[in-house]
Design an enzyme around this catalytic site. Structure first.
Site, PDB file in Angstrom:
ATOM      1  N   ASN A  81     -16.954 -83.295 -28.868  1.00 57.75           N
ATOM      2  CA  ASN A  81     -16.136 -83.097 -30.302  1.00 57.75           C
ATOM      3  C   ASN A  81     -15.706 -84.353 -30.628  1.00 57.75           C
ATOM      4  OD1 ASN A  81     -15.196 -80.273 -28.655  1.00 57.75           O
ATOM      5  ND2 ASN A  81     -16.752 -80.010 -30.174  1.00 57.75           N
ATOM      6  N   VAL A  88     -12.784 -87.889 -34.706  1.00 53.06           N
ATOM      7  CA  VAL A  88     -12.675 -86.541 -33.867  1.00 53.06           C
ATOM      8  C   VAL A  88     -13.124 -85.501 -34.929  1.00 53.06           C
ATOM      9  CG1 VAL A  88     -10.822 -85.050 -32.977  1.00 53.06           C
ATOM     10  CG2 VAL A  88     -10.510 -87.376 -32.752  1.00 53.06           C
ATOM     11  N   CYS A  89     -13.825 -84.606 -34.013  1.00 49.71           N
ATOM     12  CA  CYS A  89     -14.289 -83.439 -35.123  1.00 49.71           C
ATOM     13  C   CYS A  89     -13.891 -82.123 -34.518  1.00 49.71           C
ATOM     14  CB  CYS A  89     -15.933 -83.566 -34.845  1.00 49.71           C
ATOM     15  SG  CYS A  89     -16.682 -81.945 -35.583  1.00 49.71           S
ATOM     16  N   ILE A  90     -12.682 -81.884 -35.131  1.00 51.53           N
ATOM     17  CA  ILE A  90     -12.163 -80.574 -34.921  1.00 51.53           C
ATOM     18  C   ILE A  90     -11.791 -79.734 -36.105  1.00 51.53           C
ATOM     19  CG2 ILE A  90     -11.285 -80.804 -32.389  1.00 51.53           C
ATOM     20  CD1 ILE A  90      -8.584 -81.420 -33.568  1.00 51.53           C
TER      21      ILE A  90
END
Lengths: 172, 708
Positions: A81, A88-90
């Site tokens: 992720n 950051v990919c959340i």
């Protein structure tokens, strides 16, 4: 708008300094500019990232907390992720309107009640349990699924690197 | 204006002379021109020039007042001077040099203002400035040659002078705007900075008034069109400057007054912004429209550029108006649907506004019972239609058109009975919600499609956070914890541990309380220790439970004993807990005897890390925390100092540096020879308002006894 954002960020900074949650350090890089923070998080226990100390940069928009900040690791990271450039990919960092991956429920997205502390805690839990469906780093996601040993070795290498310890990765 | 940023980027790649080179070049050119004039004006050929006589006559009349009192010798020098000046002013080459010099002076003035008011420019400001500059040049070039169709050099020069002045003002305003934006990010700004910035903006406004006078003068000579074209430019600059000033005033008022009068102020800020933005866009739009209509040739490159600019302005205006309609709608909706919370509810809530984290003296109440400031809630509802806290979808007043104009998200609560049994529902909690996404493209262009999308999802969010009370933890888990603690502290009976856990509110607290009590007990008898390793903690060390409990006022020295089993720890983080486990188990006499020999890193390793991943000792990672160094850093020193220290470590001979969120240790290894445990205090740079809390270092080397 910037005024209320500044107030809020100062309040968050104060809270993080007075009651630092375990495993998290965050604060403005420079006290002149409260909209750029640096954060350090520890790798969660019992995972391949255990013991590591990872640094990241948080950039806040002028209309924070209506819009989410951006987070980017400044150290080397390898995780399903986290984009190769460290972003950051959340879901908690995505504004309610947007859905880059097309899978998130709006209840998981950004809301003004979220805070730096909650973001960093989410990132720590993300380190422990990657969401393999939303592959920001497809290679890492694939390796996580299919070759966990190799993934753990890479993670160990990153942990050592983050601590400034000699590396054993190349010999393994 | 963003359409041509790529062009600007291209220009940027060109080698551009520095200001110093440019100034030197200009001065050299001017000197050259002056020398040329002195030489050339003496020739008969030039004196026979028809320009000469009229020019000299003019110059002579200019000097006239002075000539009366002067001696004849002086008069001849003066006459010579007049000749040179006239030559400079009339010779085409010399004029170009003079124009260049004027540009150079203006640039120097700009540089001076930048140094005085802004100081060092930030990278983004510089970038923005460059983009604006090239955009401005591009558009004005189009204007002069494409719109005005000037043919005479003299006209070109006049227009250039005018735009140089305007461009200068423009750039100053842009710079002020950027700087203001940046200053609003900072909590403490010296008053001097404010005064200089406001002074500059006032200066820009005064110059704008002067420019307006010039516009009127030109209007009288050249007609209404020229006047309108010129005045629009001045108005744009003036509006921009006034906008920055207005925002500045509001910002300063806001930061100076301590209490929040949010409702009235937020509206005030909003309408100021709206007014200025719309006025600027409208003037821009009309200005370009005027240019387009007035252009002689309708189908030229220039009109294309202007049309693009027009389209941009039009879209911006429409977007702004749509946004305003949305704002009004949200406002009306809030007034109608969400009542102000009563005083009773406010006191019962006794929490800050979840959006801005400020106290609430007035608040609006959502149907789900959550309270927010009026202004905070409004700005959130402008972009979303759910409660920020519980994500409950809020019903829009009119389902045909939602908050987003024609992009409507009207959310409908549907009877939950279809999917979930009604009795399972908590009272008032919506379980299934439908999001209706509707895009009506035909509103914009007839060929765009209309799309509707309906998404149903069950809202499974918990109504309230369940606290981790001991009673609620299942028995198995509790037993496991007790078992674990009992194995760590064999001398303590299980019932005592269980009692501990039961007495505290949460399991985490229970364990923490128990551990701190257990671990502090042996540490009290720690007197024979050699204080080779010590560290200082400030009185504020926040997570150091035992520190704050005993309330130390002065820096405290923690001692590291010869007996490795006893060291005081200030932090009950996971790593220290592992260490402390040893502390207690080693208290038995048999183990104590075993530990009479010097401690090696292997001992430490075996003790501190049970998950020994590398059997080869060479490959082992230093257990984090093995250096027995604990404490707390406040964020700023660790972030800034860590880098500094790491950088210096190369010089100081630090072999390893372990950094953790709560501690930091440096490991020195004497090579060759026995490893010594070093304690070293590294001075931290003073960081404003947050003193460093802990500094020290230690060393260990694999398999070599540590000499204490």
């Amino acid at each position: 708008m910037a005024r209320s954002a500044l107030r809020r960020l100062m309040a968050e900074y104060k809270q993080l300094t007075l009651n630092p949650p375990e495993g998290i350090i965050a604060g403005p890089i420079n006290e002149e500019n409260f909209f750029e923070w640096e954060a350090m998080i520890t790798g969660p226990e019992g995972t391949c990232f255990e013991g590591g100390v990872f640094s990241a940069k948080l950039t806040f928009p002028p209309d924070y907390p209506l819009a989410p900040p951006k987070m980017q690791f400044t150290c080397e990271m390898y995780h399903p992720n986290i984009y190769p450039d460290g972003r950051v990919c959340i879901s908690i960092l995505h504004a309610p309107g947007e859905d880059p991956m097309g899978y998130e429920c709006s209840s998981e997205r950004w809301s003004p009640v979220q805070s730096v502390e909650k973001i960093l805690l989410s990132v720590i839990s993300m380190l422990a349990e990657p969401n393999v469906e939303s592959g920001a780093n497809v290679d890492a996601a694939k390796m996580w699924r299919e070759d966990r040993d190799q993934f753990n070795r890479i993670a160990d290498h990153l942990v050592r690197k983050s601590l400034g310890l000699p590396d054993t990765f190349s010999k393994v | 204006m963003s359409d041509f940023s790529s062009g600007a980027q291209l220009l940027e790649k060109m080698p551009f002379p520095s200001l110093a080179t440019y100034t030197a070049f200009s001065v050299a050119l001017l000197t050259g021109a002056a020398y040329y004039s002195v030489e050339n004006s003496a020739t008969e050929e030039w004196r026979s020039n028809p320009n000469y006589t009229s020019g000299i006559a003019e110059a002579w009349s200019f000097f006239g007042g002075a000539t009366v009192v002067l001696e004849s010798e002086d008069r001849s020098t003066l006459f010579r001077l007049a000749e040179v000046v006239v030559h400079l002013m009339t010779d085409p080459l010399c004029i170009l040099v003079l124009v260049n010099m004027a540009g150079c002076l203006l640039t120097l003035l700009g540089k001076l203002i930048q140094v005085l008011v802004f100081g060092q420019l930030r990278v983004s400001e510089e970038q923005h400035l460059k983009d604006k500059f090239w955009n401005f040049i591009f558009y004005k070039f189009i204007f002069i040659f494409g719109v005005m169709n000037v043919t005479h050099v003299e006209q070109v020069l006049n227009w250039s002078a005018w735009f140089a002045l305007l461009g200068f003002l423009h750039l100053m305003t842009t710079l002020s705007k950027d700087r203001f934006q940046y200053l609003s990010f900072s909590p403490s700004i010296p008053a001097g900075v404010h005064f200089r910035l406001v002074g500059l903006l006032c200066g820009v406004q005064v110059t704008c008034v002067l420019c307006f006078a010039i516009c009127i003068l030109c209007g009288i000579y050249h007609g209404l069109h020229t006047f309108a074209l010129m005045v629009a430019e001045v108005a744009l600059v003036s509006l921009n400057a006034a906008y920055v000033l207005a925002r500045y005033t509001l910002h300063v008022v806001d930061s100076k007054t301590s209490e929040r009068l949010w409702d009235s102020r937020a509206g005030c800020v909003y309408y100021t912004e709206l007014g200025f933005e719309l006025a600027t866009l409208l003037v821009d739009f009309l200005h370009h429209l005027h240019m387009l209509i007035w252009t002689n040739t309708m189908l030229s490159m220039a009109s294309l550029v202007i049309s693009m600019q027009l389209r941009w302005a039009f879209n911006e205006i429409r977007r702004r108006i749509l946004k305003h309609r949305n704002y009004l709608k949200v406002l009306r909706h809030m007034m109608a649907s969400y009542p102000m919370a009563s005083l009773d509810e406010l006191t019962k809530n006794s929490d800050d506004c979840a959006i801005c984290w400020d106290l609430m003296s007035t608040a609006r109440k959502l149907p789900c019972g959550h309270l927010f400031h009026n202004a905070c809630l409004r700005s959130w509802l402008e972009q979303d239609t759910s409660c920020p806290t519980c994500r409950m979808t809020l019903q829009s007043t009119d389902s045909s058109e939602g908050f987003f104009g024609s992009l409507s998200f009207s959310s409908l609560q549907v009877e939950a009975s279809a999917t979930v049994h009604p009795r399972q529902l908590p009272p008032g909690g919506p379980q299934v919600t439908n999001h209706l996404f509707h895009f009506d493209g035909s509103r914009y262009f007839s060929w765009l499609p209309s799309v509707s999308l309906e998404v149903s999802h069950s809202n499974l969010l918990p109504q309230s956070e369940t606290t981790n009370v001991v009673g609620s933890v299942d028995h198995q888990q509790l037993n496991r914890i007790v078992e674990e603690l009992a194995s760590m502290f064999p001398n303590t009976s299980r019932s005592v541990i269980l009692q501990h856990l039961r007495n505290s509110q949460t399991v985490e607290h229970g364990v923490e309380n128990f551990l701190s009590e257990k671990l502090l007990a042996p540490a009290v008898g720690l007197t024979e220790a050699s204080a080779r390793l010590h560290f200082y903690t400030s009185p504020h060390a926040s997570s150091a439970g035992d520190d704050s409990a005993s309330g130390h006022k002065s820096p405290k020295i923690h001692q590291f004993s010869r007996d490795p089993t006893v060291f005081q720890n200030t932090n009950l983080s996971s790593t220290t807990v592992i260490a402390n486990q040893e502390t207690s188990s080693n208290s038995s006499a048999t183990q104590r005897g075993e530990l009479e020999r010097p401690l090696t890193i292997d001992d430490l390793w075996n003790r501190f890390d049970e998950t020994n991943r590398h059997p080869d000792p060479e490959e082992r990672m230093f257990p984090v925390g093995a250096a027995a160094v604990f404490g707390t850093f406040s964020p700023n020193p660790i972030l800034t100092e860590r880098r500094r220290i790491l950088k210096e470590s190369a010089v100081e001979g630090i072999d390893y540096c372990i950094v953790n969120y709560s501690f930091m240790s440096w490991i020195f290894i004497d090579n060759p020879g026995p490893a010594t445990l070093y304690s070293k205090t590294v001075k931290m740079k003073k960081v404003k308002r947050s003193p460093p809390r802990l500094i020290f270092a230690s060393t260990m080397k694999p398999n070599i006894p540590i000499v204490l």
